[in-house]
Design an enzyme around this catalytic site. Structure first.
Site, PDB file in Angstrom:
ATOM      1  N   SER A 165      -4.942   2.121 -10.233  1.00  0.00           N
ATOM      2  CA  SER A 165      -5.993   1.114 -10.293  1.00  0.00           C
ATOM      3  C   SER A 165      -7.002   1.497 -11.370  1.00  0.00           C
ATOM      4  O   SER A 165      -7.251   2.687 -11.598  1.00  0.00           O
ATOM      5  CB  SER A 165      -6.713   0.997  -8.947  1.00  0.00           C
ATOM      6  OG  SER A 165      -7.833   0.128  -9.040  1.00  0.00           O
ATOM      7  N   TYR A 176     -11.494   5.693  -2.573  1.00  0.00           N
ATOM      8  CA  TYR A 176     -10.356   4.946  -3.115  1.00  0.00           C
ATOM      9  C   TYR A 176     -10.110   5.346  -4.569  1.00  0.00           C
ATOM     10  O   TYR A 176      -8.958   5.538  -4.988  1.00  0.00           O
ATOM     11  CB  TYR A 176     -10.638   3.446  -3.016  1.00  0.00           C
ATOM     12  CG  TYR A 176      -9.597   2.561  -3.669  1.00  0.00           C
ATOM     13  CD1 TYR A 176      -8.340   2.400  -3.100  1.00  0.00           C
ATOM     14  CD2 TYR A 176      -9.891   1.863  -4.840  1.00  0.00           C
ATOM     15  CE1 TYR A 176      -7.392   1.576  -3.691  1.00  0.00           C
ATOM     16  CE2 TYR A 176      -8.955   1.038  -5.435  1.00  0.00           C
ATOM     17  CZ  TYR A 176      -7.698   0.909  -4.857  1.00  0.00           C
ATOM     18  OH  TYR A 176      -6.763   0.081  -5.451  1.00  0.00           O
TER      19      TYR A 176
END
Length: 281
Positions: A165, A176
């Site tokens: 990501s 994350y």
């Protein structure tokens, strides 16, 4: 032409209405495992590979994955499915074993499991929430690579496509970001080890992506004005960081992943491709 609206309620520029360009036979004779494929990017990837003649094994912890696989078969594709908890090595090993049992081998592994559970400043995360974020977005890739690698080494060939990501440089989701940074590190390091065995290891780094409402939620929805505001900060940064000033589509993410998984990318390994409208993460 009007824009679209995300769950946080902001409008942004619309994505182009460009139909996916399928390449008939591109994955003919190949067994492709796609994790996190009950919905979202994983589902789009599985459908595209099946349309391009691949034998697809869809893996997800949600029972919905069996319906997704069935709909691919109805459309004329070849697909099997398995439920597994990929946050554990036992689950990853069982999923890879199921793929080998179904089709005798595994040529491509696409690691798509992951996703932000909470959106808030780092000091607001409880220790157990940090652990859950890492379990969700790092370990499924780590364990699935470990489970698939011995089979690929025995074959003398294979492709692993990880999904990281651009949120490794983003607000309100440090755990994350750490997990997806780990996915990038896995890609770089494992490419070195895989190359002597004829195994390529690559990754994409998606940016914000438009998708239908999830049938199985990743976690709790934002509760209250403060949590909505923190989520909105993520959305605003995502659009601002994109040179194209919009979210991507499922088809745009699937196109990049399937290219890297295909023989067309045979001279690419160890690389991470940002698919985020110019945001490099």
């Amino acid at each position: 032409m009007s824009g679209t609206t995300t769950a946080a309620g902001e409008a942004h520029l619309p994505s182009p209405a460009v139909p996916p360009a399928f390449f008939a036979g591109r994955f003919a004779g190949q067994v492709v495992v796609v994790t996190g494929s009950a919905q979202g990017i994983g589902e789009a990837v599985a459908r595209r590979i099946a349309a391009e003649s691949g034998q697809v094994v869809l893996v997800d912890r949600a029972e919905l994955v069996h319906q997704t696989a069935a709909s691919i078969r109805v459309a004329g594709g070849e697909a099997a499915s398995a439920t597994a908890d990929l946050e554990t090595y036992a689950g990853a090993e069982a999923a890879i074993a199921a793929a080998v049992s179904a089709y005798g081998r595994i040529d491509v592994l696409i690691n798509n499991v992951g996703g932000t559970i909470w959106a808030k400043p780092y000091e607001r995360y409880a220790p157990e929430e940090i652990s859950r974020e890492i379990q969700r977005s790092l370990f499924p890739t780590l364990w699935s690579c470990r489970a698939a690698l011995p089979r690929m080494i025995d074959q003398g060939s294979g492709v692993i496509v990880n999904v990281s990501s651009v949120a490794t440089r983003g607000v309100n989701r440090v755990p994350y970001a750490a997990a997806k940074g780990g996915v990038k590190a896995i890609t770089a390091a494992l490419a070195l080890e895989g190359a002597p065995h004829g195994i390529r290891v690559v990754a994409t780094a998606p940016g914000g992506t438009e998708a239908p409402a999830r049938k199985v939620a990743r976690g709790p929805a934002p509760a209250g004005k403060q949590e909505l505001a923190w989520y909105q900060q993520i959305v605003d940064q995502t659009v601002d960081s994109s040179l194209l000033k919009r979210y991507g589509t499922l088809e745009e993410q699937a196109a990049a992943i399937t290219f890297l998984a295909s023989p067309e990318a045979s001279y690419i390994t160890g690389s991470v491709l940002p698919v985020a409208g110019g945001d490099q993460g």
